[in-house]
Design a protein around this motif. Sequence first.
Motif, PDB file in Angstrom:
ATOM      1  N   GLY A 197       0.783  -1.224   0.000  1.00 53.05           N
ATOM      2  CA  GLY A 197       0.000   0.000   0.000  1.00 53.05           C
ATOM      3  C   GLY A 197       0.818   1.279   0.000  1.00 53.05           C
ATOM      4  O   GLY A 197       0.290   2.355   0.285  1.00 53.05           O
ATOM      5  N   TYR A 198       2.090   1.192  -0.342  1.00 59.07           N
ATOM      6  CA  TYR A 198       2.943   2.383  -0.372  1.00 59.07           C
ATOM      7  C   TYR A 198       3.212   2.789  -1.808  1.00 59.07           C
ATOM      8  O   TYR A 198       3.324   1.953  -2.692  1.00 59.07           O
ATOM      9  N   ASP A 199       3.340   4.087  -2.023  1.00 55.55           N
ATOM     10  CA  ASP A 199       3.599   4.618  -3.351  1.00 55.55           C
ATOM     11  C   ASP A 199       5.100   4.889  -3.507  1.00 55.55           C
ATOM     12  O   ASP A 199       5.529   6.020  -3.687  1.00 55.55           O
ATOM     13  N   ASP A 200       5.880   3.842  -3.381  1.00 55.70           N
ATOM     14  CA  ASP A 200       7.327   3.935  -3.535  1.00 55.70           C
ATOM     15  C   ASP A 200       7.798   2.768  -4.386  1.00 55.70           C
ATOM     16  O   ASP A 200       7.242   1.670  -4.306  1.00 55.70           O
ATOM     17  N   PRO A 201       8.865   2.962  -5.171  1.00 53.96           N
ATOM     18  CA  PRO A 201       9.334   1.882  -6.044  1.00 53.96           C
ATOM     19  C   PRO A 201      10.143   0.805  -5.327  1.00 53.96           C
ATOM     20  O   PRO A 201      10.230  -0.321  -5.802  1.00 53.96           O
ATOM     21  N   ALA A 202      10.755   1.148  -4.190  1.00 54.07           N
ATOM     22  CA  ALA A 202      11.602   0.177  -3.493  1.00 54.07           C
ATOM     23  C   ALA A 202      11.584   0.464  -1.997  1.00 54.07           C
ATOM     24  O   ALA A 202      11.226   1.555  -1.554  1.00 54.07           O
ATOM     25  N   TRP A 203      12.000  -0.555  -1.223  1.00 58.49           N
ATOM     26  CA  TRP A 203      12.017  -0.420   0.231  1.00 58.49           C
ATOM     27  C   TRP A 203      13.239   0.365   0.680  1.00 58.49           C
ATOM     28  O   TRP A 203      14.368  -0.050   0.470  1.00 58.49           O
ATOM     29  N   SER A 204      13.000   1.493   1.305  1.00 57.57           N
ATOM     30  CA  SER A 204      14.071   2.247   1.949  1.00 57.57           C
ATOM     31  C   SER A 204      14.012   1.925   3.437  1.00 57.57           C
ATOM     32  O   SER A 204      13.038   1.348   3.929  1.00 57.57           O
ATOM     33  N   THR A 205      15.034   2.320   4.144  1.00 58.60           N
ATOM     34  CA  THR A 205      15.039   2.094   5.589  1.00 58.60           C
ATOM     35  C   THR A 205      13.892   2.853   6.248  1.00 58.60           C
ATOM     36  O   THR A 205      13.201   2.320   7.117  1.00 58.60           O
ATOM     37  N   ALA A 206      13.680   4.088   5.816  1.00 54.20           N
ATOM     38  CA  ALA A 206      12.608   4.902   6.389  1.00 54.20           C
ATOM     39  C   ALA A 206      11.238   4.278   6.122  1.00 54.20           C
ATOM     40  O   ALA A 206      10.367   4.267   7.003  1.00 54.20           O
ATOM     41  N   LEU A 207      11.042   3.745   4.927  1.00 53.21           N
ATOM     42  CA  LEU A 207       9.762   3.131   4.590  1.00 53.21           C
ATOM     43  C   LEU A 207       9.543   1.852   5.406  1.00 53.21           C
ATOM     44  O   LEU A 207       8.443   1.615   5.926  1.00 53.21           O
ATOM     45  N   ALA A 208      10.586   1.032   5.550  1.00 52.97           N
ATOM     46  CA  ALA A 208      10.474  -0.183   6.363  1.00 52.97           C
ATOM     47  C   ALA A 208      10.202   0.179   7.822  1.00 52.97           C
ATOM     48  O   ALA A 208       9.404  -0.476   8.498  1.00 52.97           O
ATOM     49  N   GLN A 209      10.844   1.223   8.285  1.00 50.86           N
ATOM     50  CA  GLN A 209      10.621   1.694   9.659  1.00 50.86           C
ATOM     51  C   GLN A 209       9.161   2.113   9.834  1.00 50.86           C
ATOM     52  O   GLN A 209       8.515   1.764  10.826  1.00 50.86           O
ATOM     53  N   HIS A 210       8.621   2.814   8.862  1.00 51.12           N
ATOM     54  CA  HIS A 210       7.223   3.245   8.898  1.00 51.12           C
ATOM     55  C   HIS A 210       6.294   2.034   8.893  1.00 51.12           C
ATOM     56  O   HIS A 210       5.285   1.990   9.617  1.00 51.12           O
TER      57      HIS A 210
ATOM     58  N   ASP B 171       3.169  -1.650  15.592  1.00 52.38           N
ATOM     59  CA  ASP B 171       3.233  -0.628  16.632  1.00 52.38           C
ATOM     60  C   ASP B 171       4.547  -0.714  17.412  1.00 52.38           C
ATOM     61  O   ASP B 171       4.589  -0.594  18.626  1.00 52.38           O
ATOM     62  N   ILE B 172       5.634  -0.971  16.664  1.00 55.50           N
ATOM     63  CA  ILE B 172       6.972  -1.045  17.253  1.00 55.50           C
ATOM     64  C   ILE B 172       7.866  -0.075  16.493  1.00 55.50           C
ATOM     65  O   ILE B 172       8.002  -0.174  15.269  1.00 55.50           O
ATOM     66  N   ALA B 173       8.476   0.852  17.232  1.00 52.88           N
ATOM     67  CA  ALA B 173       9.353   1.844  16.615  1.00 52.88           C
ATOM     68  C   ALA B 173      10.813   1.472  16.858  1.00 52.88           C
ATOM     69  O   ALA B 173      11.254   1.386  17.995  1.00 52.88           O
TER      70      ALA B 173
END
Length: 170
Positions: A106-119, A126-128
């Motif tokens: 459900g994300y509008d990004d082409p690849a997994w970044s660290t920030a996106l995986a963190q999100h 619900d773990i940061a």
Amino acid sequence: MAKGGNKIPDLTKRRVREQLADETDPKAIKRLTAAREYLEGLSPADIEDKYGWDRQTVYNWLNRFEERGFDAALYDKSRPGRPSELSDEQFEEFTAVLHEPPEEAGYDDPAWSTALAQHYLIEAFDIAFSRRHTRRLMHKAGVSPKRPRPEPASADEDERKEFEETVEKK
């Protein structure tokens, strides 16, 4: 601790040499080397001068042999560390999601970044975690984080469009 003399009276040069020949653990090799040198007649101060190991550390290693016995002195006890906040099932789910494109999650990004995986971890479980730890989890899952490549300001718009249209994406 032995007084005024041999700190490791039950240890033989032969046993130390045999173990040293087969040993692969770096800490055990250092401890065995210190024991071998000590049995050869070097003082802890001489061992410090020869190898650069702190004299007190050499004494500590020799004391380990004396107090714990040969086998127990070689290796440290395991230290398991802090338990993971992600359960095994959560980590498996996280791994499965990372092996699919972010669009599937459900994300509008082409690849997994660290920030996106963190999100994703925050939303799904619900773990940061810090970005650094998120990167570790991604590597453990077998996925390398991707970073967007900046486009140079001097890039010709027509050339860029032509390149995008003619290059086949895999």
